[in-house]
Design a protein around this motif. Structure first.
Motif, PDB file in Angstrom:
ATOM      1  N   CYS A 127      -4.704  -1.506  -0.883  1.00 57.47           N
ATOM      2  CA  CYS A 127      -4.143  -0.244  -1.373  1.00 57.47           C
ATOM      3  C   CYS A 127      -5.269   0.777  -1.496  1.00 57.47           C
ATOM      4  O   CYS A 127      -5.952   0.859  -2.527  1.00 57.47           O
ATOM      5  N   ALA A 185      -2.802  -3.420  -8.111  1.00 59.78           N
ATOM      6  CA  ALA A 185      -2.464  -3.164  -6.710  1.00 59.78           C
ATOM      7  C   ALA A 185      -3.299  -4.085  -5.840  1.00 59.78           C
ATOM      8  O   ALA A 185      -4.275  -4.690  -6.297  1.00 59.78           O
ATOM      9  N   PRO A 238       0.797  -1.229   0.000  1.00 58.15           N
ATOM     10  CA  PRO A 238       0.000   0.000   0.000  1.00 58.15           C
ATOM     11  C   PRO A 238       0.832   1.283   0.000  1.00 58.15           C
ATOM     12  O   PRO A 238       0.505   2.240  -0.717  1.00 58.15           O
ATOM     13  N   THR A 289       2.243   1.747  -3.428  1.00 62.56           N
ATOM     14  CA  THR A 289       1.172   2.061  -4.363  1.00 62.56           C
ATOM     15  C   THR A 289       0.887   3.552  -4.368  1.00 62.56           C
ATOM     16  O   THR A 289       0.812   4.200  -5.421  1.00 62.56           O
TER      17      THR A 289
END
Length: 239
Positions: A29, A25, A8, A11
């Motif tokens: 995320c 992702a 996350p 991302t």
């Protein structure tokens, strides 16, 4: 460049720096808001076939958040995988720059400079506080040695009790947590979602700081505001 992120923090960093580079992702995320990419499962159980179907040029991962067998499977399929290690605030800045360059950034983004400047300008804490920092319940697990979140707190004047523990995330009974006699209990809202009704009642008589897990454990654009957001929550609990 087609990038799939399994972390996350990364991302968010890639999405705000290189719009359009991310094609996949994890389900966790959540930032930036409205991110429109293919979801490939969780950080611990990514759907490798779905990742491969996206034909990524690069998959970005983390040695703590992602499992080696999943990353090995992607490499075996011919995918380039970049794995980060982030256990301190300075290390986060270096790894973020490395990731962004690998994803195609031609220069260091301004938000990263601003975040580093924010942390460098922090004053020395006037009074240090001891804390236990649960990250899970049933069973209780806390921050132990050599963690990014522990370094974040230390720079804000909070020394967590289990910083010298042999394990990075030891299981510790609630009785032992109470017996440790901390000044404060820090309860983030991730990975376990501690709330005002779920967590503080286990530590009667101790001040509890409910804090943003994103600001405590994520190493991305949130780093720029983390000292202010966390500092406010910690000060409120210590009053």
């Amino acid at each position: 460049m087609r990038v799939v992120s399994l972390v996350p923090s990364l991302t968010e960093a890639v999405a705000v720096t290189l719009p359009g580079a991310l094609v996949g992702a994890t389900d966790w995320c959540t930032h930036p808001a409205g991110l429109d990419v293919v979801r490939i499962g969780g950080t611990k159980n990514p759907k490798t076939e779905r990742i491969l179907s996206l034909a990524p040029d690069l998959v970005i991962a983390n040695e703590e958040e992602n499992r080696a067998p999943d990353l090995d499977a992607l490499r075996a399929a011919g995918v380039d995988v970049l794995v980060t290690e982030v256990r301190s605030v300075p290390q986060a800045f270096g790894e973020l720059e490395r990731v962004l360059r690998a994803c195609g950034a031609g220069s260091r983004p301004r938000w990263l400079d601003e975040a580093e400047e924010t942390w460098a300008a922090l004053p020395q804490p006037g009074r240090r506080t001891t804390a236990v920092v649960p990250v899970w319940r049933r069973p209780w697990m806390v921050l132990g040695r050599d963690t990014f979140a522990g370094d974040v707190l230390a720079r804000l004047g909070v020394d967590h009790v289990y910083a010298a523990h042999a394990e990075r995330y030891p299981r510790v009974s609630r009785d032992d947590l109470l017996a440790a006699g901390p000044d404060l209990v820090v309860l983030p809202d991730e990975p376990y979602r501690f709330t005002a009704d779920d967590g503080p009642e286990a530590f009667p008589g101790l001040p509890c700081a409910l804090v943003s897990g994103r600001h405590l454990t994520w190493y991305g654009p949130s780093l720029a505001e983390a000292p202010r957001v966390l500092g406010r929550a910690l000060r409120a609990a210590r009053r």
